[in-house]
Write a protein that holds these residues in place. Sequence first.
Motif, PDB file in Angstrom:
ATOM      1  N   ALA A 167     -10.176  11.398   7.597  1.00 38.68           N
ATOM      2  CA  ALA A 167      -9.880  10.494   6.976  1.00 38.68           C
ATOM      3  C   ALA A 167      -8.773   9.475   7.471  1.00 38.68           C
ATOM      4  O   ALA A 167      -8.072  10.628   7.006  1.00 38.68           O
ATOM      5  CB  ALA A 167     -11.010  10.203   5.935  1.00 38.68           C
ATOM      6  N   ARG A 168      -8.500   8.697   8.077  1.00 43.31           N
ATOM      7  CA  ARG A 168      -7.417   7.291   7.730  1.00 43.31           C
ATOM      8  C   ARG A 168      -6.889   7.646   6.915  1.00 43.31           C
ATOM      9  O   ARG A 168      -7.355   6.867   6.098  1.00 43.31           O
ATOM     10  CB  ARG A 168      -6.817   7.316   9.271  1.00 43.31           C
ATOM     11  CG  ARG A 168      -7.413   7.179  10.610  1.00 43.31           C
ATOM     12  CD  ARG A 168      -7.227   6.409  11.545  1.00 43.31           C
ATOM     13  NE  ARG A 168      -6.091   5.623  11.541  1.00 43.31           N
ATOM     14  CZ  ARG A 168      -5.305   4.401  11.847  1.00 43.31           C
ATOM     15  NH1 ARG A 168      -6.859   4.006  10.824  1.00 43.31           N
ATOM     16  NH2 ARG A 168      -4.250   3.831  11.819  1.00 43.31           N
ATOM     17  N   LEU A 169      -6.323   7.173   5.896  1.00 43.09           N
ATOM     18  CA  LEU A 169      -5.604   6.633   4.705  1.00 43.09           C
ATOM     19  C   LEU A 169      -4.462   5.638   5.462  1.00 43.09           C
ATOM     20  O   LEU A 169      -3.937   4.991   3.875  1.00 43.09           O
ATOM     21  CB  LEU A 169      -4.953   8.153   3.715  1.00 43.09           C
ATOM     22  CG  LEU A 169      -5.678   9.192   2.896  1.00 43.09           C
ATOM     23  CD1 LEU A 169      -4.919  10.426   2.418  1.00 43.09           C
ATOM     24  CD2 LEU A 169      -7.011   8.523   2.940  1.00 43.09           C
ATOM     25  N   GLY A 170      -4.293   5.665   6.005  1.00 43.36           N
ATOM     26  CA  GLY A 170      -3.535   3.872   6.725  1.00 43.36           C
ATOM     27  C   GLY A 170      -2.573   4.570   7.948  1.00 43.36           C
ATOM     28  O   GLY A 170      -2.780   5.496   8.276  1.00 43.36           O
ATOM     29  N   PRO A 171      -1.777   3.504   8.184  1.00 40.80           N
ATOM     30  CA  PRO A 171      -1.259   3.733   9.488  1.00 40.80           C
ATOM     31  C   PRO A 171      -0.333   5.254   9.649  1.00 40.80           C
ATOM     32  O   PRO A 171      -0.605   5.593  10.925  1.00 40.80           O
ATOM     33  CB  PRO A 171       0.017   2.740   9.929  1.00 40.80           C
ATOM     34  CG  PRO A 171      -0.021   2.237   8.600  1.00 40.80           C
ATOM     35  CD  PRO A 171      -1.244   2.733   7.673  1.00 40.80           C
ATOM     36  N   THR A 172      -0.328   5.683   8.667  1.00 38.91           N
ATOM     37  CA  THR A 172       0.947   6.675   9.427  1.00 38.91           C
ATOM     38  C   THR A 172       0.638   8.588   8.275  1.00 38.91           C
ATOM     39  O   THR A 172       1.000   9.757   8.294  1.00 38.91           O
ATOM     40  CB  THR A 172       1.807   6.805   8.945  1.00 38.91           C
ATOM     41  OG1 THR A 172       1.875   6.726   7.560  1.00 38.91           O
ATOM     42  CG2 THR A 172       3.154   6.082   9.572  1.00 38.91           C
TER      43      THR A 172
END
Length: 746
Positions: A471-476
């Motif tokens: 999963a992505r937790l933000g752009p970075t």
Amino acid sequence: MDNAGWRAQRRSAAPAAVRYRGPDGRFTPVERQALPIPEHFIGGFNLNAGPPATPPPVPPKGPSDLKMPQVSNVSTGSVAHMSAVERSRNLRQARMHPHLQIMCGPLLRFDTMDEHGVWHGAVLVVTADVGSVYEPYPTLTYSWDPDQRRSSFTRTHRATSTNGRSFDLGPHPADPAAMSYAPVIERSPADGPRSQARQADGQEIWVYEGNGGCVSLSKITPQADGPCSTHWYSYSLSWCRTSTFWRFHIQIPLSETEMRVRYNLNSGQDIEFVVPGRNETMRIAAYSCNGFSAGVNPDDFRGPGFQSGYDPVWVDLLLKHSEKPFHVLMGGGDQLYCDGLVREPEMQEWLTNADQEAKKRMPLTQEITEAIDRFYFNHYCNAFRSGAFARANSSMCVLIDGFGSYPDDLMRSPIFGHIGSRGYFFFLLFQCFISPEIDGYDDRPGGHWCKSLVIGAPGPFIPFPSHSILARLGPTTAILMLDCRAERMLTQVCSQEEYRKVLGRVNALSPNTDHLIIQLGIPIAYPRMVFLETMLSSKLNPLVNLSRSGTLLKGFVNKFNADAELLDDLNDHWTSKHHKTERNWFVEQLQSIALNQRLRISFVSGDVHCGAVGVFKTLVKNKKQPDIQPAIDFRYMVNIVTSAIVNTPPPGAVLSLVNSLSTKTHSTMHSVNTDETMIPLFQTDTDGARLKSPYIIGRRNWCSISRDTESGEMVFDLRVEKMKGHGVTVGYVTRVPAPRWQAPPR
């Protein structure tokens, strides 16, 4: 290590399961039956009543019949200046319409943030069919206001415990255990012009059919012409025989800054959570081992003012959440202890069979099948709606302790194999909100509701493929939760197919991603115990032989195959002799990805009931030269070990042993220029006293994870309980630098 040897000794001294058949011919279960939550509780806190002892009344048909629960701790002066309409609006208790009889939930699950800045997640609710109205289907309403200021997140309905600490648990509609936490009504700010509200219809994903039966209850009725008379009634327990699992999908377009989201079920009690800004990295609270091993007295860990020994460290986590909200709650294994399954009466004939070969051949009966499902369903409902944990619930988990680390023939046996199969099924259902029959196994884009899902190969013993999460937790920042159970064998943690798909997805992460957190239930950088493995697996071990014969140490061997109880925990470890080659290969693959993707990789693990930090780094062969600076070392990978948030630490002798092993040099990866060691993080104890062994700390703990926006570092703050049972923690911080090396040209 799950304190298994000592746990087994205590378990052996526990009372045997009661084998009593009721009037319906069924055994009386040991696990407490999960009864529906009383209707009046769903609108808020029930301050005086314990768990329900009778079937709930038929819900009222008209508003004139409604009896609102008494609201406590509301200051008269704070509402006296309002008009009657304002007082009614502010003090009214929320009621669900149509009525739903809740068994468990609502449970909230984060899925991912997509490339368009949309937050994806889901809510799960379990309802008893008798007592619920499904016309129309249940509806979840959620709303948010992008213009809300951060200060609005600070709540005012705080309760004070008897030890003088103030903590906020907020209104949760499924917590009969938290009877001392009384809310004060808070006026919600008016929604702004950009506020939005959406509705999600419930999707029926599974139905549990429980065991029926009957119970006699007395009702005392006052008579107009004399003393009270007693009337006897017989209620059929079929009122909770079937329960429906409802899933609600949520999508929230993120704003420039973080914002609060409110949701309710059928216009009932509002519950809220916080989502990050579109360009922010989520704050994470990580935990593991959310329960006590058999034989441990929870009251030994219950400090002043707490209802249970389960709650103190959870309350500390929730206090930190009220000060600065977490966006994700990450479970690192053992969210649910299922050891109690062996106490169920239907399991006794199988468990007590001394002939190991006959035990493997015993058939799976309908009684045992029903008992296993009954245990898992009731155990999940009871645990996930109780205490402070019910406030913070969002999860991933492992199965019954050690499944996958026993001999192949035992795990293929009918009864033992079914235990693992149903454990995984209920894990998918309660914790991932996944029903394989409804959702299927297509993890291609658009093929599954869970966008972060990576499905691996079918398990060798469990009839499901692995379900990992990326999963992505933000752009970075991204997180990988690797499924290390579905495909596990004594000689394998994950299959090559699972590695191929998971690592392929990691390689395809956005070029902007510079930090990947990998959650592994068991530490990958941790002291070895090979000598202990060798001793316990030896057929000549006198302790094992004495325990098998029943002469001494009856709890030293497990109930499944009479091997040493501690051995299956050691076999679980990545550093076990069975898994060391696979571990080294996996670390090498991650090093290659880190170098080529310019991606910092960190691990978070649980299981061992200790706090610790292990680390991989580039080997410096000349001892006179300093280590490579972590910022430019692509091999620099820390393993944060946070365990346990509830369970007891290992005995002092075990802590001393593991601390002494932490100083040992391991050359197993020197051939690929990799060194591994433990970081001496714990120079002082929680009271400030100097510690002689700084590598491992044996106290309950959890971990706060956040990104330093100025430096780009990931900050892992291991919160360690200061005094047993008092719910106050001390922080031990590990800062992991952003990648500063130059990636090779592609």
